[in-house]
Scaffold this active site. Structure first.
Site, PDB file in Angstrom:
ATOM      1  N   ASP A  15      45.759  39.473  41.364  1.00  0.00           N
ATOM      2  CA  ASP A  15      44.725  38.834  40.543  1.00  0.00           C
ATOM      3  C   ASP A  15      45.405  37.874  39.561  1.00  0.00           C
ATOM      4  O   ASP A  15      46.634  37.884  39.402  1.00  0.00           O
ATOM      5  CB  ASP A  15      43.975  39.949  39.786  1.00  0.00           C
ATOM      6  CG  ASP A  15      42.735  39.435  39.076  1.00  0.00           C
ATOM      7  OD1 ASP A  15      42.192  38.372  39.477  1.00  0.00           O
ATOM      8  OD2 ASP A  15      42.281  40.106  38.113  1.00  0.00           O
ATOM      9  N   GLU A  66      46.490  32.201  39.115  1.00  0.00           N
ATOM     10  CA  GLU A  66      46.321  30.722  39.163  1.00  0.00           C
ATOM     11  C   GLU A  66      47.484  29.979  38.490  1.00  0.00           C
ATOM     12  O   GLU A  66      47.711  28.842  38.896  1.00  0.00           O
ATOM     13  CB  GLU A  66      44.997  30.344  38.480  1.00  0.00           C
ATOM     14  CG  GLU A  66      43.750  30.837  39.205  1.00  0.00           C
ATOM     15  CD  GLU A  66      43.541  32.354  39.119  1.00  0.00           C
ATOM     16  OE1 GLU A  66      44.013  32.941  38.132  1.00  0.00           O
ATOM     17  OE2 GLU A  66      42.934  32.910  40.037  1.00  0.00           O
ATOM     18  N   ASP A  85      35.231  35.529  40.609  1.00  0.00           N
ATOM     19  CA  ASP A  85      34.185  36.113  39.764  1.00  0.00           C
ATOM     20  C   ASP A  85      32.844  35.426  39.937  1.00  0.00           C
ATOM     21  O   ASP A  85      32.370  34.683  39.072  1.00  0.00           O
ATOM     22  CB  ASP A  85      34.635  36.070  38.304  1.00  0.00           C
ATOM     23  CG  ASP A  85      35.883  36.906  38.080  1.00  0.00           C
ATOM     24  OD1 ASP A  85      36.236  37.709  38.978  1.00  0.00           O
ATOM     25  OD2 ASP A  85      36.511  36.766  37.019  1.00  0.00           O
TER      26      ASP A  85
HETATM   27  O1  MIG Z   1      40.185  38.843  33.348  1.00  0.00           O
HETATM   28  O2  MIG Z   1      40.981  43.022  36.525  1.00  0.00           O
HETATM   29  O3  MIG Z   1      38.582  38.358  39.359  1.00  0.00           O
HETATM   30  O4  MIG Z   1      37.903  40.934  40.184  1.00  0.00           O
HETATM   31  O5  MIG Z   1      37.858  42.945  38.225  1.00  0.00           O
HETATM   32  C1  MIG Z   1      39.552  39.466  34.418  1.00  0.00           C
HETATM   33  C2  MIG Z   1      39.723  42.741  36.007  1.00  0.00           C
HETATM   34  C3  MIG Z   1      40.546  40.068  35.340  1.00  0.00           C
HETATM   35  C4  MIG Z   1      39.436  39.217  37.300  1.00  0.00           C
HETATM   36  C5  MIG Z   1      39.136  39.496  38.747  1.00  0.00           C
HETATM   37  C6  MIG Z   1      38.179  40.661  38.838  1.00  0.00           C
HETATM   38  C7  MIG Z   1      38.785  41.878  38.175  1.00  0.00           C
HETATM   39  C8  MIG Z   1      39.110  41.535  36.720  1.00  0.00           C
HETATM   40  N1  MIG Z   1      40.013  40.391  36.659  1.00  0.00           N
END
Ligand code: MIG
Length: 804
Positions: free
Chosen positions: A404, A407, A479
């Site tokens: 996650d 980017e 998201d």
């Molecule tokens: O700042 O880990 O897209 O799927 O549940 C949010 C918490 C961070 C973004 C991801 C999302 C995940 C969430 N993350």
């Protein structure tokens, strides 16, 4: 004299800020696989990769920079091509295409062998610079359409739209948001029944314009770096996808469990809750393969740790999960907390694996753990180091990893452009590294976990990425929002990712950042049952979104589609295999098989897709009870009732909440199995092979292997071609290939649309009896085709011919 110099300087500065094209050719020379040219203002190189793929490099520098994180193929040394140096132009000719380069000024055009212009530079602009920014201006043809470009919002046909590539964290993005999380600078253009692909291999911030705010050009711009792009020419869309995935690689066959349904939320904890959740799936007999652990499993969000209060015994919990037949995936963020005594931080710092400012100090950005350092995944040593950090998680029983925030996202979202990356030996700043950061993170994660998994297949899911990410990871669309329009957008995004080489993709079912109505949850679970990656996920603080969370009626509909997904597993696994060898996506926009059919691009039909080669899905809103359906050329069968339609045809179909409109193409095969609760559980030993009568010949590539491990790479697979020929009135199960014995001892052939078949058929020339059974694939949807003719076959290794 001084004033003359001043004027010259001013003129030169002006020339730099105004758009300036390559100018005329000054010299040219042959290279091993093509030619290179000097022009007034830059250098151009043409490299022949295959008869259908040529690469164009344009630079202002003395040397070309060929380095690529996306491309793994090298020019085919044996490719045949010829050069013809004429007075006003040079031609590079292969067996399938002709590239012309006019000399004064230097302009590029792609022709097919019958002399039709497929793609060509704008004669006035060609390739131009504005300062260091470089753009290739291509002619826009009347009626030209564009598909692809990966994870982008907007319509199936990108004509009239413009897009930016700069991987971005956009929680709760709006329907027209751009850019989003990943960058796939590849598109397919089509006009006058001609098809071509363009892949821009540049990782800086890039811009694509398909006739947005203008009607003259399709153009693409790189804010930094050289203009390196590939031109692909074929006479069909699938072949272009095949060539593109030859260049950038294909998805390795994932572990079969990752095709199952997956339950996620932010976050399931403590461990007792995780076990209760898993047990509930088994008690309710709703199939599920994976439970996901979001950021709360960690100690203060520190990657590669567990929160000891919430998860006092990860190993014990994971072994119980294993007994229940569940696989487990944990989230991993790239940010490593700056904290003395934290092993990952201290070791990374000591070994120089973090991204730095130009003055050598380590860059710190804030994310969940607070101030963090970021691994430089463009360093080979750092990738190996990162890959080893997974050891403990894997020993404890974690099966897959969810990358996650790569980017990479930070609070503030403005990572300074001057931070530096090793660039595999060619140092780069954030300007060039940003868009490939996630790609290299998934590479390090895939390669590292692969070497730790004792021969099992890795599973990685990523949020961000770049072209080529399919080699390492599946992707989800970030998201998204709990609305009908977002569900339909997600369908288009997954289809677009499919065209762009990424077969394994999905969206958070029911929407991540907001609540879904019960109806939307049901509809989205139905639509996504046909998508490659099938996972329900919800944001922290919102209601639970498990199959039973929205009441009994919804649960019963959801259960039918999850069950169906598991019964279709042999079909889906074969489609995944196809993707791994040809790049053909699992979820296919109709623009792949029916690119010239204008109607499939209409707003009301552009979301329709094929799941694998046989099944056409009509995604429709949870509020709709009827929907306008378009079926392209050929005959189609209603999946539930067997009713036949002759395409092209447009009609209103009922779309009750418990029955998503789905159709099956004539001449198709759908291999199915008995219901199981997880991919690891064995179905009965009968393969239920549905075949649909046809006016045209059809075939299916059936594939089976152990579902994990790598024995398949040394012959441990079972491949068989199924075919149907309406002229000879034969269905043939070819001789199996490979040395893996099929799990299925018998094959129940279920015949759809074969009115002519009465009591018997011939099997390899001998009469066999036909039994009428309620064997429809949609049996539990209580509106099924009744009493279909079936033939039970022994699944022997001989060629089986059923004639009617
Ligand atoms: O700042 O880990 O897209 O799927 O549940 C949010 C918490 C961070 C973004 C991801 C999302 C995940 C969430 N993350």
């Amino acid at each position: 004299m001084l004033s003359f110099l001043l004027i010259a300087l001013i003129l030169q500065l002006q020339a730099q800020s105004l758009s300036r094209s390559m100018g005329n050719m000054k010299s040219m020379k042959r290279t091993s696989n093509g030619i290179s040219l000097q022009t007034d203002y830059g250098n151009l190189k043409v490299t022949v990769y295959t008869a259908s793929i040529m690469k164009i490099d344009v630079t202002k520098n003395a040397a070309f920079n060929d380095f690529s994180y996306a491309v793994t193929a090298v020019p085919d040394a044996a490719v045949k091509f010829s050069l013809s140096d004429e007075k006003s132009q040079i031609k590079v000719i292969t067996d399938s295409m002709i590239l012309t380069i006019t000399k004064n000024p230097v302009r590029i055009a792609l022709y097919n062998k019958s002399g039709k212009l497929v793609n060509g530079d704008d004669e006035a602009f060609g390739t131009s610079w504005i300062g260091d920014e470089i753009t290739a201006y291509k002619k826009l043809f009347p009626g030209e359409k564009f598909i692809g470009l990966g994870e982008k919002t907007g319509g199936l046909n990108r004509r009239g739209s413009g897009y930016v590539h700069w991987n971005a964290d956009v929680p709760g993005y709006i329907l027209s948001a751009d850019p989003l999380y990943s960058t796939i600078p590849f598109y397919i253009g089509m006009h006058d029944s001609l098809f071509y692909g363009i892949f821009l291999d540049n990782s800086s911030k890039t811009h694509f314009n398909f006739g947005a705010s203008q009607e003259r050009n399709a153009y693409f711009t790189c804010e930094a770096g050289d203009l390196n792009y590939f031109l692909i020419y074929h006479n069909s869309v699938p072949k272009i996808i095949e060539s593109y995935t030859w260049l950038t690689g294909r998805m390795p066959l994932p572990p079969k469990w990752s095709l199952g349904f997956q339950q996620c939320r932010w976050s399931y904890y403590p461990q007792s809750e995780v076990l209760t959740l898993a047990q509930t799936f088994r008690d309710k007999q709703i199939p599920c393969d994976v439970i996901w652990f979001d950021i709360h499993y960690m100690d203060q969000y520190k990657v590669f740790t567990w929160d000891a209060n919430r998860f006092p015994d990860p190993k014990g919990m994971l072994s119980r999960m294993d007994q229940l037949g569940f696989k487990n995936v944990v989230i991993i963020d790239p940010g490593i907390k700056v904290e003395d005594g934290y092993a990952a931080y201290e070791d990374g710092l000591k070994n120089n694996h973090f991204v730095k400012y130009p003055d050598g100090t380590v860059y710190h950005g804030q994310v969940w753990p607070g101030w963090c350092a970021f691994t430089d995944y463009t360093s080979p040593a750092a990738r190996i180091w990162w890959g080893k950090l997974f050891q403990q998680n894997i020993e404890q029983g974690i099966d897959g990893f969810w990358c996650d925030m790569n980017e990479f996202a930070t609070w503030g979202q403005k990572v300074p452009d001057n931070i530096q990356f090793e660039g595999d030996g060619q140092p780069i700043t954030h300007k060039m590294a940003h868009n490939i950061y996630a790609l290299e993170m998934t590479r390090a994660t895939f390669e590292g976990t692969k070497s730790l998994l004792n021969g099992r297949r890795p599973f990685v899911l990523t949020r961000a990425g770049f072209a080529g990410l399919q080699r390492y990871s599946a992707i989800w669309t970030g998201d998204n929002v709990g609305s009908d329009d977002h569900m339909l957008l997600a369908v288009r995004m997954v289809s677009s990712l499919g065209v762009s080489g990424i077969a394994f993709a999905g969206a958070d079912v029911s929407g991540f950042t907001s609540e879904a109505t019960p109806e939307l949850f049901a509809r989205w679970m139905s639509v996504a049952a046909f998508s490659p990656f099938y996972r329900s996920h919800k944001m922290f603080g919102l209601r639970d979104s498990e199959p039973w969370s929205y009441g009994e009626d919804i649960e019963s509909t959801v259960r039918k589609y999850v069950d169906l997904r598991y019964r279709l597993m042999p079909y889906l696994y074969s489609a995944f295999y196809d993707a791994s060898v040809s790049g053909m996506p699992v979820q296919r926009t109709l623009a792949i098989d029916y690119p010239l059919d204008e109607k499939i691009y209409y707003n009301e039909f552009e979301n329709e897709f094929q799941c694998g080669p046989a099944v056409l899905v009509v995604p429709c809103k949870s509020t709709a009870r009827a929907v306008n359906v378009y079926l392209p050329k050929g005959n189609w069968y209603d999946f539930y009732t067997g009713e036949k339609y002759a395409g092209p045809v447009e009609f209103f179909s009922n779309a009750p909440l418990d029955k998503l409109p789905v159709f099956v193409k004539e001449g198709s095969f759908i291999p199915a199995q008995s219901l199981v609760q997880s991919a690891a559980r064995q179905p009965t030993d009968t393969l239920v092979l549905h075949v649909y009568q046809s006016t045209v010949a059809g075939h299916f590539n059936y594939y089976e292997d152990a579902g994990d491990g790598y024995a398949n790479e040394s012959g441990g697979y079972y491949k068989r071609t199924f075919s149907i020929d309406p002229v000879t009135r034969q269905i043939v199960l070819g001789i199996p290939e490979g040395n893996y014995g099929s799990h299925f001892k018998s094959v129940l052939l279920v015949l759809h649309g074969f009115e002519a078949i009465k009591e018997e058929v011939q099997l390899n020339g001998k009469r066999v009896a036909v039994s009428r059974l309620n064997a429809s694939l949609a049996a539990e949807f209580n509106q099924s085709e009744k009493q279909l003719p079936t033939v039970l076959l022994n699944n022997t290794n001989e060629r089986l011919t059923v004639s009617w």
